[in-house]
Design a protein around this motif. Structure first.
Motif, PDB file in Angstrom:
ATOM      1  N   MET A 150       0.856  -1.188   0.000  1.00  0.00           N
ATOM      2  CA  MET A 150       0.000   0.000   0.000  1.00  0.00           C
ATOM      3  C   MET A 150       0.888   1.231   0.000  1.00  0.00           C
ATOM      4  SD  MET A 150      -2.726   1.225   2.910  1.00  0.00           S
ATOM      5  CE  MET A 150      -2.858   2.976   3.284  1.00  0.00           C
ATOM      6  N   PRO A 151       0.606   2.221  -0.853  1.00  0.00           N
ATOM      7  CA  PRO A 151       1.451   3.422  -0.883  1.00  0.00           C
ATOM      8  C   PRO A 151       1.254   4.289   0.346  1.00  0.00           C
ATOM      9  CG  PRO A 151      -0.448   3.707  -2.307  1.00  0.00           C
ATOM     10  CD  PRO A 151      -0.486   2.277  -1.835  1.00  0.00           C
ATOM     11  N   ALA A 152       2.217   5.159   0.599  1.00  0.00           N
ATOM     12  CA  ALA A 152       2.126   6.117   1.690  1.00  0.00           C
ATOM     13  C   ALA A 152       1.331   7.338   1.246  1.00  0.00           C
ATOM     14  CB  ALA A 152       3.526   6.540   2.124  1.00  0.00           C
ATOM     15  N   PHE A 153       0.531   7.888   2.153  1.00  0.00           N
ATOM     16  CA  PHE A 153      -0.261   9.080   1.860  1.00  0.00           C
ATOM     17  C   PHE A 153       0.148  10.264   2.746  1.00  0.00           C
ATOM     18  CE2 PHE A 153      -2.788   5.618   0.284  1.00  0.00           C
ATOM     19  CZ  PHE A 153      -3.391   6.122  -0.867  1.00  0.00           C
ATOM     20  N   GLY A 154       1.245  10.116   3.483  1.00  0.00           N
ATOM     21  CA  GLY A 154       1.659  11.145   4.420  1.00  0.00           C
ATOM     22  C   GLY A 154       1.992  12.468   3.767  1.00  0.00           C
ATOM     23  N   LYS A 155       2.481  12.461   2.538  1.00  0.00           N
ATOM     24  CA  LYS A 155       2.811  13.705   1.844  1.00  0.00           C
ATOM     25  C   LYS A 155       1.617  14.245   1.070  1.00  0.00           C
ATOM     26  CE  LYS A 155       7.774  12.778   1.373  1.00  0.00           C
ATOM     27  NZ  LYS A 155       8.911  12.618   0.428  1.00  0.00           N
ATOM     28  N   ARG A 156       0.737  13.358   0.685  1.00  0.00           N
ATOM     29  CA  ARG A 156      -0.408  13.765  -0.121  1.00  0.00           C
ATOM     30  C   ARG A 156      -1.534  14.368   0.717  1.00  0.00           C
ATOM     31  NH1 ARG A 156      -3.478   9.722  -4.411  1.00  0.00           N
ATOM     32  NH2 ARG A 156      -5.157  11.150  -5.010  1.00  0.00           N
ATOM     33  N   LEU A 157      -1.700  13.854   1.939  1.00  0.00           N
ATOM     34  CA  LEU A 157      -2.782  14.285   2.811  1.00  0.00           C
ATOM     35  C   LEU A 157      -2.219  14.981   4.046  1.00  0.00           C
ATOM     36  CD1 LEU A 157      -5.020  11.072   2.703  1.00  0.00           C
ATOM     37  CD2 LEU A 157      -5.141  13.090   1.220  1.00  0.00           C
ATOM     38  N   ASP A 158      -2.867  16.063   4.478  1.00  0.00           N
ATOM     39  CA  ASP A 158      -2.410  16.747   5.683  1.00  0.00           C
ATOM     40  C   ASP A 158      -3.060  16.133   6.920  1.00  0.00           C
ATOM     41  OD1 ASP A 158      -5.001  17.812   5.939  1.00  0.00           O
ATOM     42  OD2 ASP A 158      -4.442  19.748   5.056  1.00  0.00           O
ATOM     43  N   ASP A 159      -2.751  16.689   8.079  1.00  0.00           N
ATOM     44  CA  ASP A 159      -3.230  16.104   9.327  1.00  0.00           C
ATOM     45  C   ASP A 159      -4.761  16.114   9.413  1.00  0.00           C
ATOM     46  OD1 ASP A 159      -0.595  15.759   9.995  1.00  0.00           O
ATOM     47  OD2 ASP A 159      -0.496  17.499  11.339  1.00  0.00           O
ATOM     48  N   ASP A 160      -5.392  17.203   8.973  1.00  0.00           N
ATOM     49  CA  ASP A 160      -6.848  17.264   9.004  1.00  0.00           C
ATOM     50  C   ASP A 160      -7.462  16.219   8.075  1.00  0.00           C
ATOM     51  OD1 ASP A 160      -6.872  19.364  10.826  1.00  0.00           O
ATOM     52  OD2 ASP A 160      -6.945  20.910   9.274  1.00  0.00           O
ATOM     53  N   ASP A 161      -6.860  16.040   6.911  1.00  0.00           N
ATOM     54  CA  ASP A 161      -7.363  15.040   5.967  1.00  0.00           C
ATOM     55  C   ASP A 161      -7.291  13.633   6.552  1.00  0.00           C
ATOM     56  OD1 ASP A 161      -7.880  16.933   4.004  1.00  0.00           O
ATOM     57  OD2 ASP A 161      -5.929  16.687   3.033  1.00  0.00           O
ATOM     58  N   ILE A 162      -6.134  13.300   7.109  1.00  0.00           N
ATOM     59  CA  ILE A 162      -5.954  11.939   7.633  1.00  0.00           C
ATOM     60  C   ILE A 162      -6.845  11.712   8.844  1.00  0.00           C
ATOM     61  CG2 ILE A 162      -4.293  10.355   8.708  1.00  0.00           C
ATOM     62  CD1 ILE A 162      -2.177  11.508   6.855  1.00  0.00           C
ATOM     63  N   ALA A 163      -7.047  12.751   9.657  1.00  0.00           N
ATOM     64  CA  ALA A 163      -7.955  12.615  10.796  1.00  0.00           C
ATOM     65  C   ALA A 163      -9.375  12.336  10.311  1.00  0.00           C
ATOM     66  CB  ALA A 163      -7.919  13.878  11.641  1.00  0.00           C
ATOM     67  N   ALA A 164      -9.831  13.064   9.293  1.00  0.00           N
ATOM     68  CA  ALA A 164     -11.177  12.843   8.757  1.00  0.00           C
ATOM     69  C   ALA A 164     -11.293  11.469   8.110  1.00  0.00           C
ATOM     70  CB  ALA A 164     -11.515  13.939   7.739  1.00  0.00           C
ATOM     71  N   LEU A 165     -10.263  11.063   7.367  1.00  0.00           N
ATOM     72  CA  LEU A 165     -10.297   9.769   6.695  1.00  0.00           C
ATOM     73  C   LEU A 165     -10.345   8.621   7.702  1.00  0.00           C
ATOM     74  CD1 LEU A 165     -10.123   8.000   4.182  1.00  0.00           C
ATOM     75  CD2 LEU A 165      -7.624   8.301   4.218  1.00  0.00           C
ATOM     76  N   THR A 166      -9.484   8.669   8.709  1.00  0.00           N
ATOM     77  CA  THR A 166      -9.472   7.588   9.698  1.00  0.00           C
ATOM     78  C   THR A 166     -10.755   7.585  10.528  1.00  0.00           C
ATOM     79  OG1 THR A 166      -8.182   9.015  11.187  1.00  0.00           O
ATOM     80  CG2 THR A 166      -6.964   7.418   9.881  1.00  0.00           C
ATOM     81  N   THR A 167     -11.275   8.765  10.823  1.00  0.00           N
ATOM     82  CA  THR A 167     -12.551   8.822  11.543  1.00  0.00           C
ATOM     83  C   THR A 167     -13.654   8.185  10.720  1.00  0.00           C
ATOM     84  OG1 THR A 167     -11.963  10.816  12.786  1.00  0.00           O
ATOM     85  CG2 THR A 167     -14.305  10.375  12.488  1.00  0.00           C
TER      86      THR A 167
END
Length: 418
Positions: free
Chosen positions: A372-389
């Motif tokens: 699975m590719p990394a999304f740490g550079k593509r998505l910011d903290d707010d994005d990843i928080a919303a996605l994981t939620t």
């Protein structure tokens, strides 16, 4: 011999649902099929693999078993030690009694106390025969002259004699004793999980001193900056929905019909549990499935705007592999719906996987090793928080929302693990 990355100097890792070994003599079982030195070495090799020893005692690009792997902790950094048979910098001068004392009491040959990052609180359960065989195998390894790196810890933690206080408070020495009210298979599984597998080192909650909660040793806990989920019978965030065969498949191949190994657990499968015999895997499964479910706490409902944002991010970044409805693709992409890993008490493993990406361990039984590719550079903290939620609350999943500060903190820890 202080080895295995974790969050506390008193934490012995062992990455995840890790388990294996041979049952103590008083359990009435042994996986040794023939006597003699060769059988002892081969059995020791099995145990060393079962305990994931090489992963702990090998630095990145370093010689096997020569130590030097950094163990990040909240108090400083510990480095794994050289357990090759080099007579000056390894354990070449250690005899059987020296090695047994280290494994059973946490005391080195020269008398200094070991930090419980070396999992002697679990290895103490091993029989003397098993400890002897582990030493026999290590003695066959290539000697490497590499001096141990001193731990970087503040006073008084830098004073090893202080570990005597920790041992007095939290360490119970003694080999495993079989429960006569349980089957031989259950006892074997208990011996594996509680002993050389040291599963609760990762999957158990720890107190302020890093000691595992003795009353709930497999209820989930932090290790390597991620949360190792509960191995008890919880329907939402434990193994309640797993069958014995699901556990066998997961440990043997890194995947099953429910989920796929990620993070530290992928390393455990790749270097350890995939080498276990089918009877051992089945015994572990029998034992784990006997553990009761803890009470389930209610969780907050996520904000509707956050869920809409997370749903859009899922459509753009995740649905192609994990499918609409989080159903995944059997044999390829893990299911997110009704996943105990997704619904774990803490979301750190999911966040870390999105940030860094991951790969399924390639095994003989399942050599694909999809990544699975990394999304740490593509998505910011707010994005990843919303996605994981969203993932943790969509499709009937029921787990606490994630904040952007949760993501920011973990991103920083992963960037600077020491």
């Amino acid at each position: 011999m202080n080895a295995r990355p974790g969050l506390a100097i008193t934490l012995a890792l062992g990455v995840g649902l890790c388990a294996a070994g041979a049952v103590a003599a008083n359990a009435g079982m042994s996986d040794r099929t023939s006597p003699g030195p060769h059988a002892s070495v081969q059995h020791g090799r099995y145990l060393v693999r079962a305990g994931d020893c090489m992963a702990c005692h090998t630095a990145s690009n370093g010689a096997p078993y020569a130590g030097g792997r950094a163990v990040p902790t909240p108090f400083g950094t510990i480095y794994s030690t050289n357990i090759t048979p080099d007579p000056d910098t390894g354990i070449g001068r250690w005899d059987g009694d020296d090695f047994y004392r280290a494994m059973h009491e946490g005391i080195a040959r020269d008398g200094h106390r070991l930090y419980p990052a070396f999992p002697y609180p679990w290895f103490t359960k091993l029989s003397r025969d098993d400890v002897r065989d582990i030493k026999a195998y290590l003695d066959t390894r290539t000697p490497v002259r590499q001096r141990d790196i001193a731990p970087k810890l503040p006073w008084p933690l830098s004073v090893r004699s202080a570990m005597a206080v920790w041992d007095a408070m939290y360490f119970d020495a003694g080999s495993y004793r079989a429960n006569p009210e349980k089957s031989a298979q259950w006892n074997r599984g208990a011996y594996l999980v509680r002993g050389v597998g040291h599963c609760s080192a990762c999957h158990g909650d720890k107190n302020f001193a890093g000691a595992v909660d003795a009353d709930h040793p497999l209820g989930g806990g932090f290790a390597e900056h991620v949360f190792a989920p509960a191995l008890t019978g919880g329907q939402r965030d434990g193994l309640g929905q797993w069958s014995e065969q699901d556990i066998v498949d997961y440990l043997g191949t890194g995947r099953n019909a429910i989920t796929t190994a990620a993070g530290p657990m992928a390393e455990v499968v790749s270097q350890s549990t995939r080498y276990l015999s089918k009877p051992d895997l089945r015994a572990i499964a029998v034992y784990l499935k006997s553990l009761p479910a803890p009470p389930q706490d209610d969780v907050a409902t996520a904000d509707a705007a956050v869920m809409r944002h997370g749903a859009a991010l899922y459509l753009d970044n995740c649905e192609g592999c994990h499918r609409r409805g989080g159903t995944g693709e059997a044999g390829a992409f893990p299911r997110l719906r009704d996943s105990s890993a997704i619904q774990a008490e803490h979301p750190d493993t999911l966040i870390a996987t999105i940030l860094r990406g991951d790969a399924v361990p390639a095994t003989d039984a399942d050599p694909t090793g999809l990544a699975m590719p990394a999304f740490g550079k593509r998505l910011d903290d707010d994005d990843i928080a919303a996605l994981t939620t969203y993932i943790r609350q969509a499709w009937g999943n029921h787990a606490a929302p994630v904040s952007s500060s949760d993501v920011k903190d973990l991103r920083e820890k992963l960037r600077h693990p020491g």
